[in-house]
Design an enzyme around this catalytic site. Structure first.
Site, PDB file in Angstrom:
ATOM      1  N   ARG A  28      51.214  42.616  34.706  1.00 53.19           N
ATOM      2  CA  ARG A  28      52.339  42.144  33.901  1.00 53.19           C
ATOM      3  C   ARG A  28      53.502  43.142  33.909  1.00 53.19           C
ATOM      4  O   ARG A  28      54.546  42.874  33.300  1.00 53.19           O
ATOM      5  CB  ARG A  28      51.878  41.923  32.454  1.00 53.19           C
ATOM      6  CG  ARG A  28      51.026  40.665  32.300  1.00 53.19           C
ATOM      7  CD  ARG A  28      50.642  40.419  30.870  1.00 53.19           C
ATOM      8  NE  ARG A  28      49.890  39.176  30.761  1.00 53.19           N
ATOM      9  CZ  ARG A  28      49.122  38.847  29.725  1.00 53.19           C
ATOM     10  NH1 ARG A  28      49.013  39.689  28.702  1.00 53.19           N
ATOM     11  NH2 ARG A  28      48.467  37.708  29.706  1.00 53.19           N
ATOM     12  N   GLU A  40      45.896  37.102  40.436  1.00 52.77           N
ATOM     13  CA  GLU A  40      45.399  35.764  40.136  1.00 52.77           C
ATOM     14  C   GLU A  40      44.143  35.439  40.939  1.00 52.77           C
ATOM     15  O   GLU A  40      43.217  34.796  40.433  1.00 52.77           O
ATOM     16  CB  GLU A  40      46.488  34.716  40.397  1.00 52.77           C
ATOM     17  CG  GLU A  40      47.614  34.728  39.385  1.00 52.77           C
ATOM     18  CD  GLU A  40      47.133  34.401  37.972  1.00 52.77           C
ATOM     19  OE1 GLU A  40      46.106  33.697  37.815  1.00 52.77           O
ATOM     20  OE2 GLU A  40      47.776  34.864  37.018  1.00 52.77           O
ATOM     21  N   GLN A  45      37.020  33.619  38.174  1.00 51.13           N
ATOM     22  CA  GLN A  45      35.590  33.865  37.950  1.00 51.13           C
ATOM     23  C   GLN A  45      35.276  35.295  37.510  1.00 51.13           C
ATOM     24  O   GLN A  45      34.113  35.699  37.534  1.00 51.13           O
ATOM     25  CB  GLN A  45      34.780  33.572  39.239  1.00 51.13           C
ATOM     26  CG  GLN A  45      35.043  32.250  39.890  1.00 51.13           C
ATOM     27  CD  GLN A  45      34.394  31.082  39.167  1.00 51.13           C
ATOM     28  OE1 GLN A  45      33.516  31.263  38.353  1.00 51.13           O
ATOM     29  NE2 GLN A  45      34.858  29.885  39.463  1.00 51.13           N
ATOM     30  N   THR A  46      36.294  36.062  37.092  1.00 47.29           N
ATOM     31  CA  THR A  46      36.065  37.477  36.796  1.00 47.29           C
ATOM     32  C   THR A  46      36.841  37.887  35.549  1.00 47.29           C
ATOM     33  O   THR A  46      37.997  37.495  35.368  1.00 47.29           O
ATOM     34  CB  THR A  46      36.506  38.361  37.989  1.00 47.29           C
ATOM     35  OG1 THR A  46      35.932  37.841  39.197  1.00 47.29           O
ATOM     36  CG2 THR A  46      36.041  39.794  37.822  1.00 47.29           C
ATOM     37  N   TYR A 123      45.830  25.683  41.018  1.00 43.17           N
ATOM     38  CA  TYR A 123      46.013  26.662  39.938  1.00 43.17           C
ATOM     39  C   TYR A 123      46.754  27.891  40.444  1.00 43.17           C
ATOM     40  O   TYR A 123      47.738  28.329  39.831  1.00 43.17           O
ATOM     41  CB  TYR A 123      44.670  27.090  39.324  1.00 43.17           C
ATOM     42  CG  TYR A 123      44.882  28.297  38.451  1.00 43.17           C
ATOM     43  CD1 TYR A 123      45.455  28.164  37.191  1.00 43.17           C
ATOM     44  CD2 TYR A 123      44.616  29.585  38.929  1.00 43.17           C
ATOM     45  CE1 TYR A 123      45.739  29.280  36.419  1.00 43.17           C
ATOM     46  CE2 TYR A 123      44.898  30.695  38.165  1.00 43.17           C
ATOM     47  CZ  TYR A 123      45.451  30.537  36.908  1.00 43.17           C
ATOM     48  OH  TYR A 123      45.754  31.646  36.155  1.00 43.17           O
ATOM     49  N   ASP A 141      43.900  26.350  34.140  1.00 40.81           N
ATOM     50  CA  ASP A 141      42.583  26.956  34.346  1.00 40.81           C
ATOM     51  C   ASP A 141      41.699  26.624  33.150  1.00 40.81           C
ATOM     52  O   ASP A 141      42.057  25.805  32.294  1.00 40.81           O
ATOM     53  CB  ASP A 141      42.710  28.467  34.556  1.00 40.81           C
ATOM     54  CG  ASP A 141      43.185  29.213  33.311  1.00 40.81           C
ATOM     55  OD1 ASP A 141      43.550  28.568  32.302  1.00 40.81           O
ATOM     56  OD2 ASP A 141      43.174  30.460  33.342  1.00 40.81           O
TER      57      ASP A 141
END
Length: 370
Positions: A28, A40, A45-46, A123, A141
């Site tokens: 960011r 991204e 999944q993390t 996404y 998501d």
């Protein structure tokens, strides 16, 4: 379909909350589209806390699209080691090569071009277009679907494509003009910190007063999602083979396609593949494994030295139970280089070979990795 006033309240209050409470995350601190793209992909999944050190190390090693495109795949996989879902890294590098070749290393700011790259789904395309370029694009998501399901009391199965498409349209309508970057990050942030999967923190939610799911007492039961099939169990026997001095370990390279493609690992085999049963005694399993390994290396090359325990690892569709047996290589096995795809690797060499996480844990337990 949805109350317009509720939409306005949601967008206004969410943005105000985000600007006051957003986390300081390394991705960011930049509007670099390549770095945002990397983040991204890693975040799929993390967990965020897991990704932060990987992201900073990855963009340090590969600071530009060209650097990633030109890097050896093995180096990229090693940098990804421990994050899992390694196809993400391969697809990211393949897409970086496309960007280097077609767009001079500049991430395209047109959604249709970016979405056409290897491994870029709806996404990821929406997230990068909105966050990096402030384009009014939805990025739906799991966090977003959970927030929208609860706030608007949507009782459609979020596992269905039609529900996702409806939520993409709804998110698009919610994005205030010129605020796509902050808004899409805000709704994800709300889902990650407040509107959590279990025990949502409704009392600290900025849109609690208008949340239809909470008002109907359904905040715990939403969203509705068809349960996925549990991963199937798979039992594997692994040979941890060292040379006579205990300085090198035998590894093999996995095939170029399929699960954990091109990664390195101690040799192992599924029990059923050799006619073994998970119920067999460790001694019998060790002998059978020694025979299998001898055939693979072209000689009766190893002697068993005991069991080294069991390790588990869950992929999206398979749960591995890996029973490890120690072996020492006979002198004859060390006289020549082992056949492909096997290789003797010392402790320093392990740092250059990408390894699946389950075997990283094993090698650490055996003292071959710090």
């Amino acid at each position: 379909m949805f109350d317009e006033d509720a939409k306005l309240v949601f967008s206004r209050e969410l943005l105000a909350w985000y600007r006051a409470h957003k986390r300081d995350l390394p991705w960011r601190r930049t509007r670099n589209p390549y770095h945002i793209w990397v983040s991204e992909v890693m975040l799929q999944q993390t967990r965020v806390e897991t990704v932060k050190p990987y992201f900073e190390r990855f963009v340090s090693l590969f600071p530009t699209v060209e650097a990633l495109a030109e890097a050896p795949e093995e180096t990229v996989l090693k940098a990804w080691e421990g994050l899992g879902y390694y196809s993400r890294a391969r697809n990211l590098q393949a897409a970086a090569r496309e960007v280097a070749e077609r767009y001079g290393g500049e991430v395209p700011d047109a959604k249709e071009r970016f979405a056409a790259l290897k491994g870029v789904g709806p996404y990821t395309a929406g997230a990068v277009m909105s966050i990096a370029f402030n384009r009014r694009e939805p990025a739906v998501d799991g966090n977003v679907m959970r927030v929208l399901s609860r706030y608007f009391c949507i009782e459609e199965d979020i596992a269905k494509g039609g529900t996702r498409a409806m939520m993409e349209r709804l998110q698009y309508e919610l994005i205030p003009e010129g605020e796509a970057s902050d808004f899409n990050q805000a709704i994800m942030e709300l889902g990650a910190l407040v509107c959590t999967p279990k025990s949502p923190h409704c009392l600290t939610c900025p849109v609690m007063a208008r949340c239809a799911g909470r008002l109907e007492g359904k905040e715990e039961s939403l969203p509705i999602k068809t349960k996925a099939k549990p991963p199937r169990p798979e039992y594997r026997a692994c040979a941890f083979v060292v040379d006579e001095r205990g300085e090198r370990v035998l590894l093999r390279r996995r095939p170029a396609e399929g699960l954990l493609a091109d990664m390195w690992e101690p040799p192992h085999v599924e029990f059923g593949a050799a006619g073994w049963s998970p119920a067999q005694a460790d001694a019998d399993l060790g002998d059978a494994l020694a025979g299998w390994l001898g055939e693979a290396l072209g000689a009766a090359a190893v002697r068993p030295t005991g069991s080294a325990g069991t390790y588990e690892h869950t992929f999206s569709h398979i749960h591995w139970n890996v029973r490890v047996h120690r072996f020492t290589a006979a002198a004859a096995a060390l006289a020549a280089e082992p056949p492909e795809p096997y290789r003797w690797v010392d402790r320093d060499g392990l740092a250059r070979h990408p390894l699946p996480n389950v075997f990283v844990r094993m090698l650490k337990a055996e003292g071959f990795l710090a």
